[in-house]
Design a protein around this motif. Structure first.
Motif, PDB file in Angstrom:
ATOM      1  N   ALA A   1     -22.510  13.923 -36.553  1.00  0.00           N
ATOM      2  CA  ALA A   1     -22.221  12.632 -35.925  1.00  0.00           C
ATOM      3  C   ALA A   1     -21.071  12.775 -34.954  1.00  0.00           C
ATOM      4  CB  ALA A   1     -21.869  11.607 -36.999  1.00  0.00           C
ATOM      5  N   TYR A   2     -21.047  11.899 -33.940  1.00  0.00           N
ATOM      6  CA  TYR A   2     -19.869  11.762 -33.089  1.00  0.00           C
ATOM      7  C   TYR A   2     -19.159  10.496 -33.531  1.00  0.00           C
ATOM      8  CZ  TYR A   2     -22.254  15.051 -29.985  1.00  0.00           C
ATOM      9  OH  TYR A   2     -22.890  16.138 -29.462  1.00  0.00           O
ATOM     10  N   GLY A   3     -18.046  10.639 -34.177  1.00  0.00           N
ATOM     11  CA  GLY A   3     -17.374   9.445 -34.694  1.00  0.00           C
ATOM     12  C   GLY A   3     -18.303   8.727 -35.633  1.00  0.00           C
TER      13      GLY A   3
ATOM     14  N   PRO B   1     -37.323  13.145 -26.539  1.00  0.00           N
ATOM     15  CA  PRO B   1     -36.783  12.291 -25.488  1.00  0.00           C
ATOM     16  C   PRO B   1     -35.283  12.514 -25.300  1.00  0.00           C
ATOM     17  CG  PRO B   1     -37.304  11.006 -27.440  1.00  0.00           C
ATOM     18  CD  PRO B   1     -37.797  12.386 -27.691  1.00  0.00           C
ATOM     19  N   ASN B   2     -34.768  11.938 -24.241  1.00  0.00           N
ATOM     20  CA  ASN B   2     -33.341  12.033 -23.994  1.00  0.00           C
ATOM     21  C   ASN B   2     -32.572  11.378 -25.120  1.00  0.00           C
ATOM     22  OD1 ASN B   2     -32.868  13.324 -21.395  1.00  0.00           O
ATOM     23  ND2 ASN B   2     -34.348  11.752 -20.755  1.00  0.00           N
ATOM     24  N   GLY B   3     -31.502  12.038 -25.503  1.00  0.00           N
ATOM     25  CA  GLY B   3     -30.658  11.473 -26.547  1.00  0.00           C
ATOM     26  C   GLY B   3     -31.182  11.722 -27.939  1.00  0.00           C
ATOM     27  N   ALA B   4     -32.232  12.535 -28.072  1.00  0.00           N
ATOM     28  CA  ALA B   4     -32.805  12.772 -29.386  1.00  0.00           C
ATOM     29  C   ALA B   4     -31.865  13.592 -30.254  1.00  0.00           C
ATOM     30  CB  ALA B   4     -34.132  13.509 -29.251  1.00  0.00           C
ATOM     31  N   GLY B   5     -31.047  14.404 -29.637  1.00  0.00           N
ATOM     32  CA  GLY B   5     -30.106  15.208 -30.414  1.00  0.00           C
ATOM     33  C   GLY B   5     -30.306  16.697 -30.244  1.00  0.00           C
ATOM     34  N   LYS B   6     -31.054  17.096 -29.208  1.00  0.00           N
ATOM     35  CA  LYS B   6     -31.340  18.520 -29.028  1.00  0.00           C
ATOM     36  C   LYS B   6     -30.057  19.285 -28.714  1.00  0.00           C
ATOM     37  CE  LYS B   6     -34.132  17.510 -25.603  1.00  0.00           C
ATOM     38  NZ  LYS B   6     -34.049  16.055 -25.548  1.00  0.00           N
ATOM     39  N   THR B   7     -29.315  18.782 -27.749  1.00  0.00           N
ATOM     40  CA  THR B   7     -28.073  19.457 -27.382  1.00  0.00           C
ATOM     41  C   THR B   7     -27.097  19.460 -28.545  1.00  0.00           C
ATOM     42  OG1 THR B   7     -28.388  18.839 -25.093  1.00  0.00           O
ATOM     43  CG2 THR B   7     -26.159  19.442 -25.737  1.00  0.00           C
ATOM     44  N   THR B   8     -27.072  18.358 -29.255  1.00  0.00           N
ATOM     45  CA  THR B   8     -26.181  18.277 -30.409  1.00  0.00           C
ATOM     46  C   THR B   8     -26.562  19.334 -31.439  1.00  0.00           C
ATOM     47  OG1 THR B   8     -26.026  15.917 -30.006  1.00  0.00           O
ATOM     48  CG2 THR B   8     -25.255  16.713 -32.146  1.00  0.00           C
ATOM     49  N   LEU B   9     -27.851  19.500 -31.654  1.00  0.00           N
ATOM     50  CA  LEU B   9     -28.294  20.509 -32.607  1.00  0.00           C
ATOM     51  C   LEU B   9     -27.823  21.896 -32.174  1.00  0.00           C
ATOM     52  CD1 LEU B   9     -29.936  21.295 -35.093  1.00  0.00           C
ATOM     53  CD2 LEU B   9     -31.950  21.491 -33.631  1.00  0.00           C
TER      54      LEU B   9
ATOM     55  N   PRO C   1     -25.667  26.800 -21.771  1.00  0.00           N
ATOM     56  CA  PRO C   1     -25.454  25.387 -22.082  1.00  0.00           C
ATOM     57  C   PRO C   1     -25.999  24.477 -20.995  1.00  0.00           C
ATOM     58  CG  PRO C   1     -23.365  26.510 -21.634  1.00  0.00           C
ATOM     59  CD  PRO C   1     -24.451  27.504 -21.429  1.00  0.00           C
ATOM     60  N   GLN C   2     -26.304  23.276 -21.417  1.00  0.00           N
ATOM     61  CA  GLN C   2     -26.826  22.299 -20.470  1.00  0.00           C
ATOM     62  C   GLN C   2     -25.840  22.101 -19.324  1.00  0.00           C
ATOM     63  OE1 GLN C   2     -28.146  18.854 -22.612  1.00  0.00           O
ATOM     64  NE2 GLN C   2     -28.868  17.795 -20.803  1.00  0.00           N
ATOM     65  N   GLU C   3     -24.549  22.096 -19.647  1.00  0.00           N
ATOM     66  CA  GLU C   3     -23.535  21.873 -18.604  1.00  0.00           C
ATOM     67  C   GLU C   3     -23.032  23.184 -17.992  1.00  0.00           C
ATOM     68  OE1 GLU C   3     -23.088  18.965 -17.524  1.00  0.00           O
ATOM     69  OE2 GLU C   3     -24.157  17.935 -19.141  1.00  0.00           O
TER      70      GLU C   3
ATOM     71  N   ASN D   1     -26.930   8.005 -22.952  1.00  0.00           N
ATOM     72  CA  ASN D   1     -27.755   9.205 -22.910  1.00  0.00           C
ATOM     73  C   ASN D   1     -28.132   9.498 -21.456  1.00  0.00           C
ATOM     74  OD1 ASN D   1     -30.033   7.706 -22.168  1.00  0.00           O
ATOM     75  ND2 ASN D   1     -30.530   7.290 -24.310  1.00  0.00           N
ATOM     76  N   ILE D   2     -28.866  10.605 -21.272  1.00  0.00           N
ATOM     77  CA  ILE D   2     -29.111  11.027 -19.892  1.00  0.00           C
ATOM     78  C   ILE D   2     -29.835   9.976 -19.059  1.00  0.00           C
ATOM     79  CG2 ILE D   2     -30.364  12.631 -18.412  1.00  0.00           C
ATOM     80  CD1 ILE D   2     -29.293  14.792 -19.672  1.00  0.00           C
ATOM     81  N   LEU D   3     -30.840   9.384 -19.644  1.00  0.00           N
ATOM     82  CA  LEU D   3     -31.615   8.399 -18.887  1.00  0.00           C
ATOM     83  C   LEU D   3     -30.709   7.264 -18.429  1.00  0.00           C
ATOM     84  CD1 LEU D   3     -34.356   7.480 -17.854  1.00  0.00           C
ATOM     85  CD2 LEU D   3     -34.704   6.281 -20.018  1.00  0.00           C
TER      86      LEU D   3
HETATM   87  N1  ATP Z   1     -19.501  13.655 -26.996  1.00  0.00           N
HETATM   88  C1  ATP Z   1     -20.252  12.644 -27.424  1.00  0.00           C
HETATM   89  N2  ATP Z   1     -19.689  11.518 -27.906  1.00  0.00           N
HETATM   90  C2  ATP Z   1     -20.428  10.489 -28.340  1.00  0.00           C
HETATM   91  N3  ATP Z   1     -21.769  10.474 -28.323  1.00  0.00           N
HETATM   92  C3  ATP Z   1     -22.418  11.559 -27.863  1.00  0.00           C
HETATM   93  C4  ATP Z   1     -21.690  12.692 -27.388  1.00  0.00           C
HETATM   94  N4  ATP Z   1     -22.560  13.622 -26.982  1.00  0.00           N
HETATM   95  C5  ATP Z   1     -23.793  13.087 -27.206  1.00  0.00           C
HETATM   96  N5  ATP Z   1     -23.713  11.845 -27.730  1.00  0.00           N
HETATM   97  C6  ATP Z   1     -24.819  10.987 -28.115  1.00  0.00           C
HETATM   98  O1  ATP Z   1     -25.569  11.675 -29.073  1.00  0.00           O
HETATM   99  C7  ATP Z   1     -26.959  11.444 -28.874  1.00  0.00           C
HETATM  100  C8  ATP Z   1     -27.689  12.760 -28.809  1.00  0.00           C
HETATM  101  O2  ATP Z   1     -27.287  13.454 -27.603  1.00  0.00           O
HETATM  102  P1  ATP Z   1     -27.828  14.892 -27.209  1.00  0.00           P
HETATM  103  O3  ATP Z   1     -27.096  15.286 -25.981  1.00  0.00           O
HETATM  104  O4  ATP Z   1     -27.771  15.778 -28.373  1.00  0.00           O
HETATM  105  O5  ATP Z   1     -29.316  14.588 -26.838  1.00  0.00           O
HETATM  106  P2  ATP Z   1     -30.407  15.530 -26.184  1.00  0.00           P
HETATM  107  O6  ATP Z   1     -31.562  15.462 -27.055  1.00  0.00           O
HETATM  108  O7  ATP Z   1     -29.839  16.822 -25.824  1.00  0.00           O
HETATM  109  O8  ATP Z   1     -30.728  14.706 -24.876  1.00  0.00           O
HETATM  110  P3  ATP Z   1     -30.900  15.158 -23.368  1.00  0.00           P
HETATM  111  O9  ATP Z   1     -32.320  15.420 -23.173  1.00  0.00           O
HETATM  112  O10 ATP Z   1     -30.476  13.924 -22.669  1.00  0.00           O
HETATM  113  O11 ATP Z   1     -30.017  16.314 -23.126  1.00  0.00           O
HETATM  114  C9  ATP Z   1     -27.068  10.595 -27.611  1.00  0.00           C
HETATM  115  O12 ATP Z   1     -27.323   9.277 -27.989  1.00  0.00           O
HETATM  116  C10 ATP Z   1     -25.719  10.709 -26.945  1.00  0.00           C
HETATM  117  O13 ATP Z   1     -25.420   9.467 -26.346  1.00  0.00           O
END
Ligand code: ATP
Ligand code: ATP
Ligand code: LEU
Ligand code: MG
Ligand code: MG
Lengths: 233, 307, 384, 339, 239
Positions: A10-12, A34-42, A81-83, E138-140
């Protein structure tokens, strides 16, 4: 090689991963969703950039759940990394070398690996003295991929590698990944699902921090839901 | 392009002309200017290292040197160790002291905004100088060392030669650091960490350790210099304060992260100041020259970059 | 005033406690307080000293005055070192007009700020021009007594701040019949410490008397640099308000002449000085290193004696007695008060001329306190 | 958006508003308390307010990302200007203070034209150097400024009446706080924050970076000079060491951080706590209180990195940012649910 | 009806000519695709037009007026608006406030009106919870915000630099629909940089190709994509 058990993060107060389990062996695995699913977080939890609330990560038979990032990298995990996360004031060459220097596997034969990377992305050879910060968006992406390869990883993680790359290079990159997965593990996230399904053996679809579907590439490609959601264009 | 070249050539020749005039009219001003520059550079270089890599303006920089100088002083009083020799144990102690300060305080604020570290080190500076004040009082201390007055005579002018140790120390610091940063793995890793700590982690660099070591190394250098400082200057708890500010100015004048330019900036300022001081009743304007040059150089650089 | 029988009589002291002057001044004042209490107090009442740190800042110094006046309700103000802080305190002091015995502030600006007709204000420390005048007197006396000593050509190296530049302008005004030149330098106390330019100018000028007016931190480095450029004038005078720890141990110190109000060597000629010195040593186990210690010690005793004589705390009565003060002080001389340029109660005017001999400060003028004869000329560097 | 959301939002907003009112009342009481608590409290209050003004004004500039280390410079310049105007030109106290502030503002504007192309540490150092340059000029320009000895103000403000003096400072404080709050709500707030976050984006959104920075720099410098003028006229003198003291740069920075940056209330609260704490500490630890003071600064930065006000906000106030905004609600009322 | 025109627009960084004598004209109602290899100079070209860089040589005209020397903020106010390839939200402003800045400064509205206009625009684009910090998007949402910010400047000419990179296909379709709709409604001239040819074909009616800073082809996609140079330099075997 990599196994994630019941990962929560979790973030916070915002819960992002709700208990994910996933395995990468030799071969390649795709993460879609989809975007925001949590892939990057994983991916960040695999690297130790985001701590796990609970769950376990095992890499190469070692429990790395609480190890710091640099140790995991030294064990053989590399990431694009994505960035991108380049060193803007170092030259292209220096960026590449530093990708190898701090890992036991990459350190071995730097000139050789460098040649391989330059062969994949000739523009990097051409611009080897240019500061990374002044490269164009796509050139930076290539450099990030090159830098990850320099470590000669056992597991290569690519977070949306095709983002911003010109079509011909995307195509080539996937060819190379296809070749690489025979030797090392590859974990890849992509919006370009069609192209990636060419490369991955197995795919996971993640939504809202949960795995909603998984299967090997052909199964996913022929799944009508996947077709509708991800293969439209 | 060509105009900037012309400007550069003109600048160089003007500088050369000035130096020649100085040699003819007031050779000692040049000598003292170089000696002075050595002191500036030796103090500013470790600060530049910390600022370039850990991105911290260490407001306790001068105070660290003060602490080191007191250490050398007490080593000299208790064990009869010459400060030039005690620079080594002092350096080692300050390395550990730097590590300790970093680990207990600064490390925990690295993720906070830059200013937090600035004020944190301001707090550290305060604690250091006030603690020394409590222990040793504000009364200045100085060792009386014969070699400090060593002099040479050239024609009909005599001048001190001991102070040439300062430029020598500065040059050694500079060369050692440059080799360290360019040639060693830790040094190269440090450069990378300085530019992108996140990126550094993912290529396998231990970022926290790098920060700590760099801070420790800078503390060690300033610790070594503390011993040298003691040979020439009186020390008292507030002695470091003004050097913090001056180093900070020099580092900015040089451009953050640019160690050789720190030496060049020091040389420029050292000679400029001692030239002004060589003019009768010029001394009160020496600090003015210092600050005006800093502002001018910073501005000129920014204009050049913009065009 | 506000206090009644049996309550202690209160002295409010303000010094910069982080500075050696204030540190030792306040501690010496405490000795005086203890002495008075041991002898049964004042008017049958105990005495008390409340000390507040001025932190060398005008605003803190002024707040301290205000606090002592209203919260602690002290009867007297003592203390002081820097003129800068004092300037900030004077307006507040003037609103309370409590009897004040000030041990610091040499700047004539402070005297201007106090102004005329402030009979509650007693200034122990000499003003800058007092110090200058006393040097004129001293040097003339010395030149007369020792004809081999010539004092016709002067060079003054002064720190560029308030203290040094005031010294220079005072000296210039007072020694106007002599050849005099000067040059400023930045004191090590504020980040300077390079004296080469000044010393070179001085050497070229070739003075009979070379004086430097800076701070304790300048002392040794200045000597070392003089030696490095081989500058050894016949009279080498240092005029800092204090000297660094163990200055006398250095062979460079030998034969340096200095201005000062007090030195431990005075113990030989003054019993009061000795009593004070021994008391300080036994209580704090360190030597009083600045004249602010005996000065502050004196400040308490002067007031206490005046109160004793007046037999009351009534302000007018105490002021009247203070003005009659004849206090044989630890500084050697007997302190009395008389008008200076502006204020009506100026205490000490005279500085002493001393010389470092065998690691000790010996008094060479005024002759009545002299502990030694001057060594002249200054021993050349090559012969040390 | 659901009606549950709406209810929760209204409730939380009301709660926050009440809390704000409570703090306002407490603040007003604190500000006026020294009027009844004796002259010592007033003289402490007066220096607390001086630092408060400096800290708030510094914060106003730092909201644009421009970090000034030159507070002491304009503080000193204002003090000298006000003193010289009063002493050499017989201009009465308050007029001299205001005129001095305006003059300093003009000087800041002129310098800003040149130095406001600098960023980050370079700007910071340049302001620091300018402060030193001002000091050296005042130090060496003896005929006008009195040189190293400094200069007396002919007549201390309000003849030393501590009620009026404190009242004067309170008025200044209220004005500066009001200005800061106004700026937080006006157009310039968005311009400065955008400049702070990303200049390329800011210009692409039509923000004239230079103009906005110039404006805020001149205003902020004038405020600092105003505080300096007040200081000189309350204490009755100027001197290079006192009025350009580095503490007037460092303490306001520490105050702003201690209280919480990028806000008005952070610096205000920080000034009160640090100011009062400093006075208390030295009563209990006469020798060595500054060691403790330093330790407290360190501890606060380690354990409350967002400052006291930040902690209060996070702990006491409800976070409403995840509720629909007022504009959203209005629009959805008029148009129905958005697509 | 507006027109943007560049004449011999050139910039070099050190020895590298990033944009090389590009002549282009773009009119209201057109949606222009800008493609070309990585590092061809697409982003730099946009930066030149928006005033982030000053050209080494060449001129930019807006409706016939030479705007080459004008600062970026003036150009924004004149109607040249763009999104950023590397998105940098103003992170100390909320979502709503990010969008507001365009209305406040480029469109010169007062705070109250800007707030309302921004809210309306955001809701229009499907953004809600406008008080959020941008780090929680999120990205979108980030991309939509980026578009909203650009639109808030009330543009005549709008450049979109890889706004669709990172969106999945559903989202991309949605974005294409949105952009077409806006361009039509506001009669904009739009320049779109994308590396996904699907986007280019379905969104644009004209395409230019940059390679090594030079404009090597100009025309409808079908035509341009048959160009040999484009095929080898850019598309490779990927079409
Ligand atoms: N540093 C952060 N602080 C708070 N929330 C975050 C942070 N980074 C990501 N999130 C939230 O966590 C969720 C998952 O983000 P994540 O980047 O893992 O998604 P993703 O699947 O990689 O999406 P994308 O396709 O957009 O890269 C999103 O809702 C995002 O808003
Ligand atoms: N500041 C700079 N200094 C030096 N070279 C630069 C600078 N900015 C850009 N370049 C170079 O200019 C060329 C054009 O870059 P630009 O970013 O415009 O490419 P692009 O077409 O947008 O590529 P991409 O598709 O990868 O985003 C690149 O080769 C890049 O390396
Ligand atoms: C001689 C000392 C009292 C000097 C002090 N700094 C002053 O200003 O007066
Ligand atoms: Mg992602
Ligand atoms: Mg681009």
């Amino acid at each position: 090689m990599l196994s994630i058990k019941n990962a929560k993060a979790a973030y916070g107060k915002i819960q992002v991963l709700h208990g994910l389990s996933l395995d990468v062996g030799r071969g390649s695995v795709g993460l879609f969703g989809p975007n925001g699913a949590g892939k990057t977080t994983l991916i960040n939890t695999i690297l130790g950039l985001v701590p796990l609330q609970s769950g376990k990560i095992v890499f190469d038979f070692k429990d790395v759940t609480t190890r710091p990032t640099h140790e995991r990298v030294r064990l053989g995990i590399s990431v694009v990394p994505q960035e991108r996360e380049l060193f803007p004031w170092l030259s292209v060459y220096e960026n590449l070398v530093i990708g190898a220097e701090n890992t036991p596997l990459g350190r071995d034969d730097i000139p050789q690996t460098l040649e391989e990377v330059y062969a994949i992305f000739p523009i990097l050879r051409e611009r080897h003295g240019q500061l990374a910060g002044t490269l164009s968006g796509g050139q930076q992406r290539m450099l990030a991929v090159g830098r990850a390869l320099m470590a000669r990883p056992k597991l290569l993680i690519l977070d949306e590698p095709s983002l911003g790359l010109q079509p011909s290079i995307v195509h080539e990159l996937f060819n190379i990944l296809k070749e690489m997965k025979e030797r090392v593990g590859v974990l890849i996230t992509e919006q370009n699902v069609r192209e990636s399904l060419r490369v991955v053996d197995k795919g996971y679809i993640i939504e809202n921090g949960r795995i909603v579907l998984s299967g090997n590439a052909d199964e996913l490609a022929s799944n009508p839901e996947v077709e509708k959601a991800y293969l439209g264009l | 392009m060509s105009t900037s070249k012309i400007v550069r050539i003109a600048g160089f020749s003007a500088g050369a002309l000035f130096v020649i005039m100085l040699i003819v009219l007031k050779p000692t001003a040049l000598i003292y200017g170089i000696q002075r520059a050595g002191i500036y550079a030796a103090i500013a270089i470790p600060m530049a290292l910390i600022l370039g890599i850990v991105h911290i303006v260490n407001l306790a920089h001068g105070e660290m040197m003060m602490v080191a100088a007191y250490l050398s002083y007490y080593l000299a009083r208790t064990f009869g160790l010459d400060p030039l020799l005690s620079a080594i144990p002092t350096g080692i102690i300050m390395f550990l002291f730097g590590l300790m300060i970093f680990r207990t305080t600064i490390q925990h604020t690295l993720k906070a905004p830059e200013l937090n570290q600035l004020i944190l080190t301001f707090g550290v500076a305060m604690v250091l100088s006030q603690t020394v004040n409590l222990i040793a009082t504000s009364q200045p201390r100085k060792l009386s060392l014969d070699y400090v007055s060593a002099s040479a005579t050239l024609g009909d002018i005599s001048f001190g030669i001991y102070d040439f140790v300062f430029p020598v120390v500065a040059i050694i610091f500079l060369i050692v650091l440059l080799l360290f940063l360019k040639r060693t793995k830790l040094g190269k890793a440090a450069l990378a960490v300085g530019q992108n700590p996140n990126g550094a982690q993912i290529v396998g660099i231990n970022v926290q350790l790098t920060y700590a070591l760099i801070f420790g190394i800078a503390s060690m250098l300033i610790g070594i210099f503390g011993g040298f400082f003691l040979t020439k200057f009186s020390i008292f708890p507030a002695v470091g304060g003004s050097y913090t500010m001056k180093s900070f100015c020099l580092v900015a004048m040089a451009g953050i992260g640019n160690l050789p330019m720190v030496a060049a900036a020091s040389l420029l300022l050292g000679i400029a100041e001692s030239s002004i001081m060589a003019v009768p009743h010029g001394a009160p304007w020496a600090p003015m020259i210092f600050f005006v040059l800093i502002v001018v150089v910073i501005l000129v650089r920014s204009f050049r970059r913009a065009s | 005033e506000g206090s009644s029988e049996g309550d202690p009589i209160k002295f409010g002291g303000i010094w910069p406690l982080g500075d050696i002057t204030g540190d030792q001044g306040s501690k010496a004042a405490r000795i005086a307080i203890d002495e008075i209490n041991e002898q049964g107090g004042l008017l049958g009442r105990p005495v008390e000293l409340v000390v507040i740190d001025s932190e060398l800042s005008p605003e803190k110094g002024a707040a301290a005055v205000e606090r002592l006046a209203t919260i602690d309700q002290v009867d007297f103000f003592v203390g002081g070192m820097s003129s800068g802080v004092h300037l900030g305190q004077i307006p507040v002091m003037k609103t309370y007009q409590k009897i004040t015995m000030w041990t610091g502030a040499a700047s004539h600006l402070a005297e201007e700020a106090v102004g005329e007709n402030q009979d509650w204000y007693f200034h122990l420390h000499p003003w800058d021009y007092n110090q200058g005048a006393s040097y004129v007197e001293g040097w003339n006396a010395i030149a007369q007594e020792y004809p081999e000593i010539s004092i016709d050509r002067w060079f003054l190296a002064y720190e560029e701040g308030a203290f040094g530049s005031a010294s220079y302008s005072a000296t210039q005004a007072l020694f106007s019949d002599m050849e005099i030149d000067g040059e400023a330098f930045q004191s090590a106390a504020v980040g300077g410490g390079d004296y080469t330019a000044v010393l070179e100018r001085a050497k070229a000028y070739d003075p009979d008397v070379f004086i430097w007016a800076g701070y304790d931190a300048d002392a040794l480095p200045l000597m070392e640099q003089s030696k490095a450029i081989d500058f050894a004038p016949p009279l080498y005078v240092g005029a800092p308000p204090g000297w660094p720890a163990s200055f006398g141990e250095s062979n460079l110190a030998e034969n340096v002449t200095l201005y000062g109000m007090w030195a431990p060597s005075l113990n030989e000629v003054s019993d009061v000085s000795k009593t004070f010195y021994d008391g300080y040593m036994s209580k704090y186990d360190s030597e009083p290193a600045t004249y602010f210690a005996p000065l502050s010690y004196s400040a308490i005793h002067i007031i206490a004696e005046a109160v004793e004589r007046a037999g009351t705390l009534d302000k007018e009565a105490v002021i009247a007695e203070l003005q009659k003060t004849q206090y044989e002080s630890a500084l050697g001389e007997t302190i009395t008060f008389s008008p200076s340029n502006i204020i009506s109660n100026q205490g000490i005017r005279q500085q002493k001329i001393l010389q470092w001999q065998n690691g000790r400060q010996e008094v060479i003028w005024p002759f009545e306190f002299a502990t030694s004869e001057p060594v002249y000329p200054f021993t050349p560097w090559s012969e040390r | 958006m659901s009606s549950a959301d709406l209810k929760a939002l209204q409730k939380d907003n009301a709660y926050n508003r009440n809390l704000e009112i409570i703090f306002m009342v407490v603040g007003a009481i604190l500000l006026l308390a020294p009027m009844f608590a004796g002259p010592y409290a007033r003289i402490i209050g007066r220096s607390v307010i001086t630092y408060m003004i400096l800290a708030v004004s510094w914060d106003m500039l730092v909201r644009s990302g421009q970090l000034s280390f030159g507070i002491a410079g304009f503080f000193g310049l204002g003090g000298y200007a006000a003193t010289v105007l009063a002493a050499n030109y017989n201009i009465p106290g308050i007029a001299a203070i205001i005129l001095g502030a305006l003059l300093s503002g003009v000087v800041a504007y002129g310098l800003g034209l040149i130095i406001l192309r600098l960023r980050g540490m370079y700007f910071a150092i340049t302001t620091l150097a300018l402060a030193e340059i001002f000091r050296i000029i005042m130090h060496n320009w003896t005929p006008v400024t009195g040189g190293p000895n400094g200069k007396l103000v002919p007549q201390v403000l309000f003849a030393g009446n501590s009620y009026l003096q404190y009242g004067f400072m309170v008025v200044m404080a209220v004005l500066v706080i009001a200005l800061s709050e106004y700026m937080r709500r006006s157009k310039i707030h968005y311009a400065l924050t955008a400049i702070h976050d990303n200049e390329v984006v800011a210009k692409s959104n039509g923000i004239n970076i230079y103009k906005n920075l110039l404006f805020i720099f001149a205003v902020v410098s004038a405020i600092q000079a105003l505080a300096g003028g007040g200081y000189a006229h309350l204490f009755g003198f100027v001197s290079p060491e006192s009025n350009f003291n580095a503490n007037y740069t460092l303490i306001p920075l520490a105050i702003a951080l201690f209280g919480g940056m990028y806000s008005t209330w952070g610096p205000v609260v920080g000034a009160v706590i640090l100011g009062v704490m400093g006075e208390f500490l030295k009563l209990y630890i006469p020798y060595g209180h500054l060691v403790v003071y330093g330790i407290i600064i360190i501890l606060v930065l380690l354990f409350m990195p967002q400052g006291v006000v930040g902690i209060f906000k996070a702990k006491l106030f409800k976070n409403t940012s995840n509720y629909p905004s007022k504009e959203e609600l209005e629009l959805s009322e008029t148009k129905g649910e958005p697509a | 009806m507006s027109e943007l025109r560049t004449e011999n627009l050139t910039i070099s960084f050190g020895g590298l000519v990033a944009v090389d004598s590009v002549n282009l004209s773009l009119k209201s109602g057109e949606i222009l695709g800008i493609i070309g290899p990585n590092g061809a100079g697409k982003t730099t070209f946009i930066n030149l037009i928006a005033g982030i860089h000053n050209p080494t040589r060449g001129t930019v005209y807006l409706d016939g007026e030479d705007i080459t020397g004008k600062p970026a903020h003036d150009r924004a106010a004149m109607g040249i608006s763009r999104t950023f390839q590397l998105i940098n939200p103003l992170r100390n402003l909320t979502l709503l406030e990010n969008v507001m800045t365009g209305y406040l400064f480029a469109s010169k509205m007062n705070t109250h009106d800007a707030r309302n206009a921004a809210a309306r625009l955001c809701l229009d684009l499907g953004l809600d919870r406008l008080n959020r910090q941008t780090s929680n998007l999120n990205i979108l949402e980030t991309k939509k915000m980026e578009i909203a910010k650009a639109l808030a400047c009330n543009p005549k000419i709008l450049f979109l630099d890889e706004v669709m990179a990172g969106l999945n296909s559903t989202e991309t379709k949605e974005a294409i629909r949105l952009i077409k709709h806006i361009a039509e409604r506001q009669n904009l001239a739009v320049g779109v940089v994308e590396h996904v040819m699907g986007v280019i074909t379905s969104l644009t009616n004209r395409v230019i190709v940059l390679d090594n800073g030079q404009l090597i082809a100009d025309g409808p996609y079908t035509e341009v994509s048959r160009n040999e140079r484009v095929k080898t330099a850019y598309l490779g075997g990927a079409v």
